[in-house]
Scaffold this motif. Structure first.
Motif, PDB file in Angstrom:
ATOM      1  N   ILE A 279      61.782  29.839  78.874  1.00  0.00           N
ATOM      2  CA  ILE A 279      63.193  29.451  79.010  1.00  0.00           C
ATOM      3  C   ILE A 279      63.508  29.450  80.493  1.00  0.00           C
ATOM      4  O   ILE A 279      63.350  30.477  81.164  1.00  0.00           O
ATOM      5  CB  ILE A 279      64.140  30.432  78.295  1.00  0.00           C
ATOM      6  CG1 ILE A 279      63.787  30.563  76.817  1.00  0.00           C
ATOM      7  CG2 ILE A 279      65.597  29.996  78.465  1.00  0.00           C
ATOM      8  CD1 ILE A 279      64.533  31.690  76.113  1.00  0.00           C
TER       9      ILE A 279
ATOM     10  N   ASP B   4      66.485  28.907  82.999  1.00  0.00           N
ATOM     11  CA  ASP B   4      67.945  28.773  83.111  1.00  0.00           C
ATOM     12  C   ASP B   4      68.433  29.786  84.128  1.00  0.00           C
ATOM     13  O   ASP B   4      67.983  30.939  84.116  1.00  0.00           O
ATOM     14  CB  ASP B   4      68.597  29.020  81.746  1.00  0.00           C
ATOM     15  CG  ASP B   4      70.037  28.540  81.685  1.00  0.00           C
ATOM     16  OD1 ASP B   4      70.879  29.073  82.433  1.00  0.00           O
ATOM     17  OD2 ASP B   4      70.306  27.628  80.889  1.00  0.00           O
TER      18      ASP B   4
ATOM     19  N   TRP C 260      72.453  33.546  79.294  1.00  0.00           N
ATOM     20  CA  TRP C 260      71.968  32.518  78.383  1.00  0.00           C
ATOM     21  C   TRP C 260      70.483  32.708  78.085  1.00  0.00           C
ATOM     22  O   TRP C 260      70.045  32.523  76.959  1.00  0.00           O
ATOM     23  CB  TRP C 260      72.223  31.126  78.931  1.00  0.00           C
ATOM     24  CG  TRP C 260      71.517  30.074  78.111  1.00  0.00           C
ATOM     25  CD1 TRP C 260      70.429  29.345  78.452  1.00  0.00           C
ATOM     26  CD2 TRP C 260      71.828  29.695  76.758  1.00  0.00           C
ATOM     27  NE1 TRP C 260      70.026  28.539  77.423  1.00  0.00           N
ATOM     28  CE2 TRP C 260      70.869  28.728  76.377  1.00  0.00           C
ATOM     29  CE3 TRP C 260      72.799  30.083  75.854  1.00  0.00           C
ATOM     30  CZ2 TRP C 260      70.882  28.125  75.110  1.00  0.00           C
ATOM     31  CZ3 TRP C 260      72.815  29.496  74.587  1.00  0.00           C
ATOM     32  CH2 TRP C 260      71.865  28.535  74.235  1.00  0.00           C
ATOM     33  N   CYS C 261      69.708  33.088  79.088  1.00  0.00           N
ATOM     34  CA  CYS C 261      68.283  33.342  78.862  1.00  0.00           C
ATOM     35  C   CYS C 261      68.095  34.377  77.759  1.00  0.00           C
ATOM     36  O   CYS C 261      67.277  34.189  76.843  1.00  0.00           O
ATOM     37  CB  CYS C 261      67.613  33.829  80.152  1.00  0.00           C
ATOM     38  SG  CYS C 261      67.132  32.520  81.302  1.00  0.00           S
TER      39      CYS C 261
ATOM     40  N   ALA D 291      69.241  32.863  74.343  1.00  0.00           N
ATOM     41  CA  ALA D 291      68.263  31.904  73.819  1.00  0.00           C
ATOM     42  C   ALA D 291      67.002  32.615  73.348  1.00  0.00           C
ATOM     43  O   ALA D 291      66.408  32.256  72.323  1.00  0.00           O
ATOM     44  CB  ALA D 291      67.929  30.860  74.883  1.00  0.00           C
TER      45      ALA D 291
ATOM     46  N   ASP E 242      66.939  24.176  81.224  1.00  0.00           N
ATOM     47  CA  ASP E 242      68.323  23.845  81.554  1.00  0.00           C
ATOM     48  C   ASP E 242      68.319  22.672  82.532  1.00  0.00           C
ATOM     49  O   ASP E 242      67.428  22.559  83.377  1.00  0.00           O
ATOM     50  CB  ASP E 242      69.002  25.061  82.203  1.00  0.00           C
ATOM     51  CG  ASP E 242      70.472  24.827  82.469  1.00  0.00           C
ATOM     52  OD1 ASP E 242      71.076  23.965  81.808  1.00  0.00           O
ATOM     53  OD2 ASP E 242      71.019  25.508  83.358  1.00  0.00           O
TER      54      ASP E 242
ATOM     55  N   LEU F   4      67.952  21.806  77.330  1.00  0.00           N
ATOM     56  CA  LEU F   4      69.143  22.489  76.849  1.00  0.00           C
ATOM     57  C   LEU F   4      70.236  22.320  77.906  1.00  0.00           C
ATOM     58  O   LEU F   4      70.008  22.595  79.084  1.00  0.00           O
ATOM     59  CB  LEU F   4      68.865  23.977  76.632  1.00  0.00           C
ATOM     60  CG  LEU F   4      67.928  24.351  75.484  1.00  0.00           C
ATOM     61  CD1 LEU F   4      67.629  25.844  75.516  1.00  0.00           C
ATOM     62  CD2 LEU F   4      68.548  23.979  74.147  1.00  0.00           C
ATOM     63  N   THR F   5      71.395  21.866  77.484  1.00  0.00           N
ATOM     64  CA  THR F   5      72.467  21.635  78.451  1.00  0.00           C
ATOM     65  C   THR F   5      73.823  21.764  77.765  1.00  0.00           C
ATOM     66  O   THR F   5      73.928  21.726  76.532  1.00  0.00           O
ATOM     67  CB  THR F   5      72.335  20.230  79.078  1.00  0.00           C
ATOM     68  OG1 THR F   5      73.386  20.025  80.021  1.00  0.00           O
ATOM     69  CG2 THR F   5      72.417  19.146  78.014  1.00  0.00           C
ATOM     70  N   ASN F   6      74.854  21.905  78.575  1.00  0.00           N
ATOM     71  CA  ASN F   6      76.228  21.907  78.057  1.00  0.00           C
ATOM     72  C   ASN F   6      76.844  20.513  78.057  1.00  0.00           C
ATOM     73  O   ASN F   6      77.956  20.338  77.564  1.00  0.00           O
ATOM     74  CB  ASN F   6      77.110  22.834  78.918  1.00  0.00           C
ATOM     75  CG  ASN F   6      76.757  24.299  78.726  1.00  0.00           C
ATOM     76  OD1 ASN F   6      76.568  24.764  77.609  1.00  0.00           O
ATOM     77  ND2 ASN F   6      76.670  25.030  79.826  1.00  0.00           N
TER      78      ASN F   6
ATOM     79  N   LYS G 191      73.611  23.274  74.256  1.00  0.00           N
ATOM     80  CA  LYS G 191      73.431  24.718  74.099  1.00  0.00           C
ATOM     81  C   LYS G 191      74.235  25.276  72.923  1.00  0.00           C
ATOM     82  O   LYS G 191      73.754  26.153  72.190  1.00  0.00           O
ATOM     83  CB  LYS G 191      73.836  25.435  75.393  1.00  0.00           C
ATOM     84  CG  LYS G 191      72.853  25.239  76.531  1.00  0.00           C
ATOM     85  CD  LYS G 191      73.281  26.028  77.762  1.00  0.00           C
ATOM     86  CE  LYS G 191      72.259  25.876  78.886  1.00  0.00           C
ATOM     87  NZ  LYS G 191      72.646  26.619  80.102  1.00  0.00           N
ATOM     88  N   GLU G 192      75.414  24.733  72.719  1.00  0.00           N
ATOM     89  CA  GLU G 192      76.251  25.251  71.631  1.00  0.00           C
ATOM     90  C   GLU G 192      75.649  24.947  70.253  1.00  0.00           C
ATOM     91  O   GLU G 192      76.033  25.561  69.251  1.00  0.00           O
ATOM     92  CB  GLU G 192      77.655  24.653  71.720  1.00  0.00           C
ATOM     93  CG  GLU G 192      77.699  23.148  71.541  1.00  0.00           C
ATOM     94  CD  GLU G 192      79.092  22.568  71.728  1.00  0.00           C
ATOM     95  OE1 GLU G 192      79.337  21.469  71.214  1.00  0.00           O
ATOM     96  OE2 GLU G 192      79.932  23.214  72.386  1.00  0.00           O
TER      97      GLU G 192
ATOM     98  N   PHE H 193      72.225  24.969  69.758  1.00  0.00           N
ATOM     99  CA  PHE H 193      70.827  25.414  69.780  1.00  0.00           C
ATOM    100  C   PHE H 193      70.447  26.148  68.500  1.00  0.00           C
ATOM    101  O   PHE H 193      69.407  25.881  67.896  1.00  0.00           O
ATOM    102  CB  PHE H 193      70.584  26.293  71.002  1.00  0.00           C
ATOM    103  CG  PHE H 193      69.144  26.708  71.185  1.00  0.00           C
ATOM    104  CD1 PHE H 193      68.115  25.806  70.996  1.00  0.00           C
ATOM    105  CD2 PHE H 193      68.819  28.016  71.533  1.00  0.00           C
ATOM    106  CE1 PHE H 193      66.781  26.177  71.174  1.00  0.00           C
ATOM    107  CE2 PHE H 193      67.490  28.400  71.718  1.00  0.00           C
ATOM    108  CZ  PHE H 193      66.476  27.481  71.525  1.00  0.00           C
TER     109      PHE H 193
END
Length: 243
Positions: A8, A10, A15-16, A19, A59, A91-93, A112-113, A115
């Motif tokens: 991962i 990021d 967040w790491c 996730a 990310d 993975l992104t917003n 990300k929301e 995932f």
């Protein structure tokens, strides 16, 4: 696979961790041994010297040092070059990045929301990709020994008179096998006969046009009218597994 090593990358430590927990919980629920390695910068990622990553959750917006990659897409280009077998999942917003990632080899694009809700679909595709790399196809090369290829090394098969050329990322190999015989060896979902003279590997397709495929190596492969309907249906079925 005995173990899946998942990275991962990021710059958010929170967040790491989040996730990583999602991945570990998913692995436990599916009896998958997932080892998670977190990188909070691309500097950490590219200095990694542990067991090769099977998948990297990248990310897109990274805050690196001056002279570093501009974003995760550029970093993924380096990943593609350095670790050919590593699958990249973005993975992104931000949804607007979806059209920018196709210049790199990647397995999935996820907000990300979403995932946690998408992770099963992501791993279904990843496991299919891993199976493609582990599968071995054996061909007797004319005048030489047998060659062993995984499907993802193949671009297409081309029949020329009494011989067939296997166009691969390694080069071109001549075999006696007819296309009908080859179709019985290769995975049905990923390969399609598009012409009396051609079988293509869908993941090696850069663009599908009305009458031809443009392959990743720039090669143009014709689609004959007699195969067009079947090819379009097969391509759409394959494409659905890539979304």
């Amino acid at each position: 696979m005995e173990k899946i090593v998942a990275g991962i990358c990021d710059d958010s430590r929170i967040w790491c961790r989040q996730a990583a927990e999602i991945l570990k919980e998913y692995g436990d629920s599916r009896s998958l041994d997932i080892q998670v390695v977190c990188f909070e910068s691309e500097e950490q990622l590219f200095s990694y010297n542990g067991r090769a990553l099977d998948v990297l959750f990248m990310d897109i917006e990274l805050s690196g040092k001056e002279g570093a990659c501009r974003n995760g897409i550029e970093a993924a280009e380096r990943v593609n070059a350095l670790w050919r077998d590593c699958q990249v999942v973005y993975l992104t917003n931000y949804l607007y990045y979806a059209t920018e990632v196709y210049g790199t080899v990647h397995a999935y694009f996820v907000l990300k929301e979403q995932f946690q809700t998408k992770i099963d679909a992501v791993f279904q595709k990843l496991l299919h990709q891993f199976q493609q790399k582990e599968k071995r196809l054996i061909f007797s090369v004319i005048g030489k020994n047998e060659i062993v290829l995984s499907p993802d090394e193949i671009i297409c098969f081309e029949r020329r008179g009494r011989v067939t050329d296997i166009h691969t990322v390694r080069g071109i190999y001549e075999i006696w096998d007819k296309l009908e015989v080859i179709l019985q060896k290769v995975p049905e979902l990923d390969f399609v006969r598009c012409h009396n003279s051609y079988i293509v590997y869908f993941p090696a397709v850069s663009e599908m046009r009305k009458d031809c495929f443009i392959m990743n190596n720039g090669m143009e492969v014709m689609i004959s009218r007699s195969y067009a309907k079947k090819v379009k249906t097969a391509f759409m079925e394959w494409a659905l597994t890539q979304m």
